[in-house]
Enzyme design. Sequence first.
Site, PDB file in Angstrom:
ATOM      1  N   ASP A   1      35.485  44.947  42.678  1.00  0.00           N
ATOM      2  CA  ASP A   1      35.545  44.372  41.330  1.00  0.00           C
ATOM      3  C   ASP A   1      34.321  43.506  41.026  1.00  0.00           C
ATOM      4  O   ASP A   1      33.635  43.026  41.930  1.00  0.00           O
ATOM      5  CB  ASP A   1      36.823  43.525  41.154  1.00  0.00           C
ATOM      6  CG  ASP A   1      36.936  42.371  42.157  1.00  0.00           C
ATOM      7  OD1 ASP A   1      36.507  42.552  43.306  1.00  0.00           O
ATOM      8  OD2 ASP A   1      37.444  41.296  41.774  1.00  0.00           O
TER       9      ASP A   1
ATOM     10  N   GLU B   1      38.954  40.599  44.091  1.00  0.00           N
ATOM     11  CA  GLU B   1      38.433  39.524  44.949  1.00  0.00           C
ATOM     12  C   GLU B   1      38.060  38.293  44.139  1.00  0.00           C
ATOM     13  O   GLU B   1      38.285  37.158  44.553  1.00  0.00           O
ATOM     14  CB  GLU B   1      37.195  40.036  45.711  1.00  0.00           C
ATOM     15  CG  GLU B   1      36.651  39.065  46.743  1.00  0.00           C
ATOM     16  CD  GLU B   1      35.490  38.209  46.241  1.00  0.00           C
ATOM     17  OE1 GLU B   1      34.965  37.421  47.035  1.00  0.00           O
ATOM     18  OE2 GLU B   1      35.096  38.320  45.038  1.00  0.00           O
TER      19      GLU B   1
HETATM   20 ZN   LIG Z   1      31.073  38.589  45.679  1.00  0.00          ZN
END
Ligand SMILES: [Zn+2]
Length: 385
Positions: free
Chosen positions: A88, A149
């Site tokens: 992401d 993340e």
């Molecule tokens: Zn990163």
Amino acid sequence: MTQGSKAAEKVNADRLLDLFLELAKINGPSTKEQLVADYLKKALPELGFTLEFDEAHKNFDGEVGNLIAWREGTDSSIPPLFFSTHMDTVLPTEGLKPVIKDGVIQSDGTTILGADDRAALAAYLEAVRAVIESGVPHGPIEFILTVNEQPGLVGARYMDYSKAKSKRGYIFDSSGDVGQIILKGPYSSRIWMEVEGNAAHIALNAEEGNSAFLIAAAGLSNMKLGAIDEETLANIGIIKGGELTSIIPGSVTVAGEVRSFSKEKLDKQLKHMEEVMQEAAEKSGGSVKVKIEKKYSGFDIAQDDILTQTAEAAARNIKVNPYLTETLGGADTNVLNENGLTCLTLGLGFQNIHSFRECISVENLTNTGRLSAALIEQWYVHHKK
Ligand SMILES: [Zn+2]
């Protein structure tokens, strides 16, 4: 004396740049990584990988789970080595128009570049291609590519770790120039304090009022914050409360977080924050409910660990200076280590991430590919010594 790296020599800078720009343009903000996953479903088998996805995304309504991919080595007696990054980006990269000026890649200023962390992803793919083309012997390679993340290492937290076969690996996801080796990351926890006083109307029943704001203010004025010592940070980042300007506030939420390389110091600081707020509440006849929520655990990789030694040797092999650092920032590295995947963070030299001024130099991008290839090669050499 360094021995060079045949695999790194095969890294093609132009091919890597094209690949990075192609990957950066694939829109994949957190929880919406399906297009990136679709790309990798095609690209990874072409490089000899088998791949599977876990179901982490079902815990947070994402489009797709974490991707775990495996490629056999030429020598299966070598322990597998993993490379990890997140799929992401912090914001969309839709409509990205990359600009390359004076050896630096950036966007046209209307989107992020997505170098965090598509630069690592591109470098890993190019590195494997280079290893194959060079014909150097190598062990099995695993990719552990997480989703979601950016909002707080969420995909890694829900990862199905039974799918990963490796025990050790690397994550390129830091702003230091290539050569940076981060051995140490912090423990981190959030603290939520619900401060209770008593609500009342200033004109109708003010005598019953007990301002939660004043209690919180008294507590905060006694709270040690900022740099507590050389390895501990504390912050209050959220204050939420109040209804009307005419109402003495009956409650307020005060929240913050602590980071420290030492679990003991982390706990001590959290306790201090709780205690000063409790004291302030008691003095004024109020109360406090405290909730502490772990964000992640710290990690501490030894200088003589095979990961550190391989990284230093691989950097020297491509004539890059290795340098050891530590960070009080959090990364997937924290969560993977906690789950038995020993790893350290490496720098790839992106700058101004999470902003429209994000950039990475062509040199750092190329060196990330070269170092990744050299790591695969050196990992084999180390085990064959
Ligand atoms: Zn990163």
